[in-house]
Enzyme design. Structure first.
Site: not given
Ligand code: BG6
Length: 471
Positions: A180, A373
């Site tokens: 990201e 993701e």
């Molecule tokens: C993304 C990241 O921004 O979101 C991950 O690449 C992260 O590392 C995921 O875990 C979910 O966000 P969060 O803050 O809920 O863990």
């Protein structure tokens, strides 16, 4: 789906490994982020507090033990492989390989660990997709150079890349240079190890750091191709279309400008040069960047694929009253969209937005896309029968996977989908364990207490079944 489509799950080293001071590992930026919500919120934006207080504060630091994947990786990878996936996204902790970032030789113990992780993935037929830098920088480089605010970081990063590309030649064929990359504008300490002095032009510093990362990413792309022409290198965006709240042309323009905050990065990484709108943007913000003529040459090394995380869409309005009605979403605040439900953490749920985001990215670049993701952070409950009935996650994934298939029918060239995340891990933004995303439940709470036992959630069985029918 195409036959060679990559179906997998994602992980990130600092959020799962623990063992933060084991086998020669140095301190990482992630290790300085406390669980305490208020303090963490300030640290992720500006590292000054984290650096100044780490040695003196009695805080709980959730990444120090995380879910102890460092010691449980063999079982965890076996359980994840049991989903029937054919790929897995992992990341490397820089400070395991180069504890300070400045050693001439890599730390063998750290390298041995990742060799073993990769071999374990290959044993189960899982194609490893490796993120080189996932919210992680050796603390020494932050203290000495100010993190990505310094050009010095480029060489330090390339030294890491050289070791990784040679060590994993013929084993790893998919690399993502920075997780990201646009996050540096939203969580500058997490994205770039940045700290700010009072009165400093924050945006100047963030865009300068972004420039160094973009040069490092392009140089790494070139290096990877030289070492092994079979390497596929991807950029990665925290994506999610920004909608205009209304059809007021001013709202449309505001959405276009907000969308450019993310596209700015991939425009450079895919096209090989700064977009024309950057000139105006920098003039407005009084930003003057250190860009050497050789940087512009390096930027011409463009990526092979575009990867993205997608959690939700966003919304923007020029009406100050509407603009006040804000909700959260992966570090991006958004005007609340009245058509959408939100997660337990206020992130808007929008599968159609996923299809729109994929279409827009593909229309813009005509490059293969990989979703690395996508998932739902929720409060799961382990029942006394040792089960987790996460129907809400199944619903989220079902709708998003169906949107993914729709986008393929629209003509989007997709090469992979990694659900976030394979296994419960420490939340990157909040530091909580209770913000769970995994198919595997991990019995630790927000203060690291628990047995660490892994339990297959209902979503585990659902995804396995979905893959049997759809892949
Ligand atoms: C993304 C990241 O921004 O979101 C991950 O690449 C992260 O590392 C995921 O875990 C979910 O966000 P969060 O803050 O809920 O863990």
């Amino acid at each position: 789906m195409k036959k060679d489509f990559l179906y997998g799950v994602g992980t990130s080293a600092s959020q799962i490994e623990g063992a933060y001071a084991v086998d020669g590992k140095g301190l990482s930026m992630a290790d300085l982020l406390p669980a305490n919500k208020k303090k963490r919120f300030s640290c992720v934006q500006d590292g000054s507090f984290a650096l100044a207080n780490y040695d003196t504060q009695q805080e709980y630091y959730p990444t120090h033990n995380a879910i102890d994947f460092y010691h449980t990786y063999k079982d965890d990878i076996r359980l994840l492989a049991g989903l029937g996936i054919n790929s897995i996204r992992i990341s490397i902790m820089w400070s395991r390989i180069f504890p300070t970032g400045e050693e001439n030789e890599p730390n063998e113990a750290g390298l041995t660990f990742y060799k073993s992780v990769v071999d374990e993935c290959l044993k189960y037929g899982l194609e490893p997709i490796v993120t080189i830098s996932h919210f992680d920088i050796p603390v020494h480089l932050i203290k000495k150079y100010g993190g990505w605010a310094s050009r010095k970081m480029i060489d330090a990063y390339l030294k890491l890349c050289q070791v990784l590309f040679t060590t994993f030649k013929n084993k790893v064929h998919y690399w993502i240079t920075f997780n990201e990359i646009n996050m540096i504008l939203h969580l500058p300490f997490v994205g770039g190890g940045l700290c700010f002095k009072e009165g400093e032009n924050k945006e100047q510093k963030m865009y300068q750091a972004a420039h160094y990362q973009l040069v490092a990413s392009s140089a790494a792309t070139n290096l990877a191709h030289q070492i092994d022409p079979k390497n596929n290198i991807g950029c990665m965006l925290a994506a999610g279309e920004v909608y205009p709240f209304s059809c007021n042309p001013d709202d449309i323009l505001a959405a276009l400008q907000k969308n450019r905050e993310q596209y700015f990065f991939s425009d450079i990484q895919v096209r090989g040069y700064y977009p024309s709108y950057a000139r105006e943007l920098f003039d407005q913000k009084q930003i003057k960047l250190d860009i050497l003529p050789e940087d512009n040459e390096i930027l011409k090394n463009t990526v092979d694929f575009v990867s993205l995380s997608y959690y939700s869409s966003r919304c923007v309005s020029v009406d100050p009253k509407i603009q006040q009605n804000i909700t959260n979403g992966n570090a991006f605040a958004s005007v609340k969209n009245p058509y959408l439900d939100v997660s337990d953490w206020g992130w808007q749920i929008d599968p159609v937005g996923f299809r729109i985001t994929l279409n827009n990215l593909y229309d813009r670049y005509q490059k293969p896309l990989m979703v690395v993701e996508n998932g739902l952070g929720a409060m799961d409950k382990l029942t006394s029968e040792q089960e987790v009935h996460d129907t809400y996650r199944i619903d989220y994934l079902q709708k998003h996977l169906s949107a993914l298939q729709d986008s393929q029918k629209d003509g989007v060239d997709l090469i992979g989908y990694m659900a976030w995340s394979g296994i419960d891990s420490v939340s990157a933004s909040t530091g909580e364990m209770s913000k769970r995303y995994g198919f595997l439940y991990v019995d630790y709470d927000n203060s690291g207490q628990g047995s660490g036992k892994r339990v297959k959630k209902d979503s585990y069985f659902w995804f396995k079944n979905w893959l049997t029918k759809n892949s």
